[in-house]
Design an enzyme around this catalytic site. Structure first.
Site, PDB file in Angstrom:
ATOM      1  N   ASN A  38      15.081  54.549  67.289  1.00  0.00           N
ATOM      2  CA  ASN A  38      13.976  54.409  66.730  1.00  0.00           C
ATOM      3  C   ASN A  38      13.235  55.851  66.323  1.00  0.00           C
ATOM      4  OD1 ASN A  38      11.394  53.613  65.784  1.00  0.00           O
ATOM      5  ND2 ASN A  38      10.756  52.373  67.544  1.00  0.00           N
ATOM      6  N   HIS A 123       7.004  39.512  75.654  1.00  0.00           N
ATOM      7  CA  HIS A 123       6.039  40.041  75.705  1.00  0.00           C
ATOM      8  C   HIS A 123       4.608  39.454  75.318  1.00  0.00           C
ATOM      9  CE1 HIS A 123       7.754  44.038  74.715  1.00  0.00           C
ATOM     10  NE2 HIS A 123       8.802  43.533  75.621  1.00  0.00           N
ATOM     11  N   ARG A 148       6.030  39.829  80.203  1.00  0.00           N
ATOM     12  CA  ARG A 148       5.318  41.088  80.493  1.00  0.00           C
ATOM     13  C   ARG A 148       3.974  40.968  79.966  1.00  0.00           C
ATOM     14  NH1 ARG A 148       6.800  46.450  77.030  1.00  0.00           N
ATOM     15  NH2 ARG A 148       4.963  45.741  75.913  1.00  0.00           N
ATOM     16  N   ASP A 211       4.507  47.359  81.782  1.00  0.00           N
ATOM     17  CA  ASP A 211       5.073  48.445  81.239  1.00  0.00           C
ATOM     18  C   ASP A 211       3.932  49.552  81.322  1.00  0.00           C
ATOM     19  OD1 ASP A 211       6.523  50.506  79.939  1.00  0.00           O
ATOM     20  OD2 ASP A 211       7.293  49.263  78.383  1.00  0.00           O
ATOM     21  N   HIS A 213       4.651  52.679  80.151  1.00  0.00           N
ATOM     22  CA  HIS A 213       5.155  53.428  79.088  1.00  0.00           C
ATOM     23  C   HIS A 213       4.806  55.186  79.467  1.00  0.00           C
ATOM     24  CE1 HIS A 213       5.709  50.872  75.732  1.00  0.00           C
ATOM     25  NE2 HIS A 213       4.561  50.251  76.319  1.00  0.00           N
ATOM     26  N   GLU A 263      14.718  52.909  79.853  1.00  0.00           N
ATOM     27  CA  GLU A 263      14.783  52.280  78.566  1.00  0.00           C
ATOM     28  C   GLU A 263      15.325  53.582  77.431  1.00  0.00           C
ATOM     29  OE1 GLU A 263      11.139  50.167  77.512  1.00  0.00           O
ATOM     30  OE2 GLU A 263      10.620  52.206  76.417  1.00  0.00           O
ATOM     31  N   ARG A 284      17.024  50.053  83.307  1.00  0.00           N
ATOM     32  CA  ARG A 284      16.787  49.414  82.131  1.00  0.00           C
ATOM     33  C   ARG A 284      17.813  50.123  80.848  1.00  0.00           C
ATOM     34  NH1 ARG A 284      13.436  46.621  79.980  1.00  0.00           N
ATOM     35  NH2 ARG A 284      12.334  47.883  78.628  1.00  0.00           N
ATOM     36  N   HIS A 313      16.841  46.932  78.295  1.00  0.00           N
ATOM     37  CA  HIS A 313      15.788  47.167  76.909  1.00  0.00           C
ATOM     38  C   HIS A 313      16.411  46.220  76.183  1.00  0.00           C
ATOM     39  CE1 HIS A 313      14.246  50.333  74.256  1.00  0.00           C
ATOM     40  NE2 HIS A 313      13.034  49.504  74.641  1.00  0.00           N
ATOM     41  N   ASP A 317      13.160  47.421  68.282  1.00  0.00           N
ATOM     42  CA  ASP A 317      13.685  48.615  67.742  1.00  0.00           C
ATOM     43  C   ASP A 317      15.260  48.679  67.932  1.00  0.00           C
ATOM     44  OD1 ASP A 317      12.978  49.234  70.353  1.00  0.00           O
ATOM     45  OD2 ASP A 317      12.277  51.173  69.612  1.00  0.00           O
ATOM     46  N   TRP A 403       3.080  59.833  75.549  1.00  0.00           N
ATOM     47  CA  TRP A 403       3.085  58.757  74.826  1.00  0.00           C
ATOM     48  C   TRP A 403       1.640  58.193  74.813  1.00  0.00           C
ATOM     49  CZ3 TRP A 403       5.960  53.829  74.223  1.00  0.00           C
ATOM     50  CH2 TRP A 403       6.905  53.940  73.325  1.00  0.00           C
TER      51      TRP A 403
HETATM   52  O1  D8T Z   1       9.625  48.245  76.919  1.00  0.00           O
HETATM   53  C1  D8T Z   1       9.445  47.972  75.882  1.00  0.00           C
HETATM   54  O2  D8T Z   1       9.784  47.058  75.167  1.00  0.00           O
HETATM   55  C2  D8T Z   1       8.580  49.316  74.964  1.00  0.00           C
HETATM   56  O3  D8T Z   1       8.648  50.308  75.804  1.00  0.00           O
HETATM   57  C3  D8T Z   1       9.463  49.632  73.742  1.00  0.00           C
HETATM   58  O4  D8T Z   1      10.715  49.481  74.068  1.00  0.00           O
HETATM   59  C4  D8T Z   1       9.319  50.981  73.139  1.00  0.00           C
HETATM   60  O5  D8T Z   1       8.147  51.004  72.806  1.00  0.00           O
HETATM   61  C5  D8T Z   1      10.115  51.201  72.052  1.00  0.00           C
HETATM   62  O6  D8T Z   1       9.908  50.333  71.117  1.00  0.00           O
HETATM   63 MG    MG Z   2       9.149  49.844  77.964  1.00  0.00          MG
END
Ligand code: D8T
Ligand code: MG
Length: 403
Positions: A38, A123, A148, A211, A213, A263, A284, A313, A317, A403
């Protein structure tokens, strides 16, 4: 032997950008692999078309491990997201080919099913706690066992992954990264209230995930984990940036909330210490960004020795090809934990017809030979690449945040 006679990349944007590798063999069988990174998609596309594909022609498509080693060791420059996504795409495509030739779904080649299905998490997002929990209730009605939760933080409307993830794939005014605002103080104040309300409304049985982030320091993450303990989370994800693996020791000292990370990892070396020292509970990493099924198998076996389970993950994306690969892997390993499942757009599902199905909170990869995911090239060609990036976040004083 099925010789590799040709290979090509396909770039398409049916909602988000995806890069797919297609490998053709002398048997008339082809395989596909996901190569999507991505925001840096065309770097992987060039790595494949300029440097990898020429090296593949004439090789025995059955030699998956040898081709993996050839691309990893042979490049001299090891690891990194671009390299590992390219190797992953080749690896997935070769497993797809092997399965199609054997007439077996890939999970059978990996040792067979260890479970009847793959528990996924959805989500639930919202600007307010109420809106988030309305969305979560909707997931629960569809049979999801794990959800989540991310909710808006007052004064931070539009910050990624905090409220509506949707903001990202809606067409932006500009094709450059969106700038958003971050305040750790506000976030740490508002998040425990979300989970307190979630347990009251949703009860005790659902698995709840969150999450972060990568936005907290280790000591802040320790505090959040501690504040969330009464609500018994399934995991707290990406609590702090993980380049310095030892920093997770600090989080561990302060909380029993389970920790997930990985991820953005590309190899077992990105998490060796995290796993060895049992600093995390879930890893992940997933097929497209961590060297394909072949490398992920090794990573999972290593994790299994240290009581670490997987939580691949599965955001939108990553293409449906990666989702297919992840599901075969999830079904076949002993230490599977959970699989992320963020639904692709109907346009994406149409470009990538797939055998995997959802029922009662579980995904199953299906019984089609190979990965069970295909690409409709004519349809893919109707959605040309569009530059798009994840957003950046700045603190209230304008400085860059993680981020
Ligand atoms: O755990 C998640 O789904 C997020 O962290 C996304 O994978 C990330 O923003 C990339 O698109
Ligand atoms: Mg994530």
């Amino acid at each position: 032997m099925p010789k590799i006679i040709a290979a090509k990349t396909i770039v398409t944007c049916p909602g988000r950008n995806f890069v797919t590798l297609k490998i053709m063999t002398s048997d008339g069988v082809y395989g596909i692999g996901d190569a999507t990174l991505n925001g840096r998609e065309l770097a992987v596309e060039a790595y494949l078309s300029q440097h990898v594909i020429p090296c593949l022609i004439g090789r025995d498509a059955h030699q998956i491990e040898d081709i993996w080693q050839y691309l990893y060791r042979g490049a001299y420059w090891r690891r990194g997201p671009v390299t590992m996504a390219a190797i992953a795409a080749v690896d997935m495509a070769l497993w797809d080919i092997k399965g199609k030739i054997a007439g077996l779904p890939v999970y059978q080649l990996l040792g067979g099913a260890c479970r009847s299905g793959v528990m996924v998490y959805g989500h639930a997002n919202g600007e307010t706690i109420e809106e988030t929990l309305d969305n979560a209730a909707h997931y629960a009605e569809q049979g999801y066992k794990a959800i989540r939760l991310q909710t808006g933080v007052p004064g931070m409307s539009g910050t990624y992954g905090v409220s509506k993830d949707k903001m990202f794939y809606e067409p932006a005014d500009s094709d450059l990264p969106k700038e958003t605002i971050w305040s750790t103080e506000r976030y740490l104040r508002s998040t425990p209230a979300l989970f307190e309300a979630a347990r009251v409304r949703l009860g005790d049985d659902l698995h709840l995930l969150h999450d972060v982030h990568h936005r907290l320091t280790p000591i802040e993450a320790g505090r959040l984990g501690k504040d969330l303990e009464p609500y018994r989370l399934f995991w707290m994800e990406d609590a702090t940036p993980a380049e310095n693996q030892a920093s997770f020791r600090i989080i561990r000292q302060h909380t029993t909330t389970p920790l997930a990370v990985g991820e953005i990892f590309n190899s077992i070396w990105d998490c060796k210490q995290l796993i060895e020292e049992q600093l995390i509970d879930y890893i992940r990493a997933t097929a497209v960004h961590a060297g394909g099924i072949t490398h992920l198998k090794k990573l999972a076996s290593f994790a299994d020795l240290h009581h670490v389970r997987t939580g691949c993950h599965g955001a939108t994306d990553l293409s449906p090809v990666c989702m297919g690969a992840a599901l075969h892997f999830d079904l076949s390993i002993p230490n599977f934990g959970v699989q992320e499942y963020m639904r692709h757009t109907p346009e994406t599902d149409a470009v990538f017809p797939h055998a995997y199905t959802f029922s009662d909170g579980m995904l199953h990869p299906g019984e089609a030979p190979g990965l069970g995911v295909d690409i409709d090239e004519d349809l893919a060609a109707k959605y040309p690449y569009k530059r798009a990036y994840l957003p950046v976040a700045r603190r209230l004083d304008g400085s860059m945040h993680d981020w």
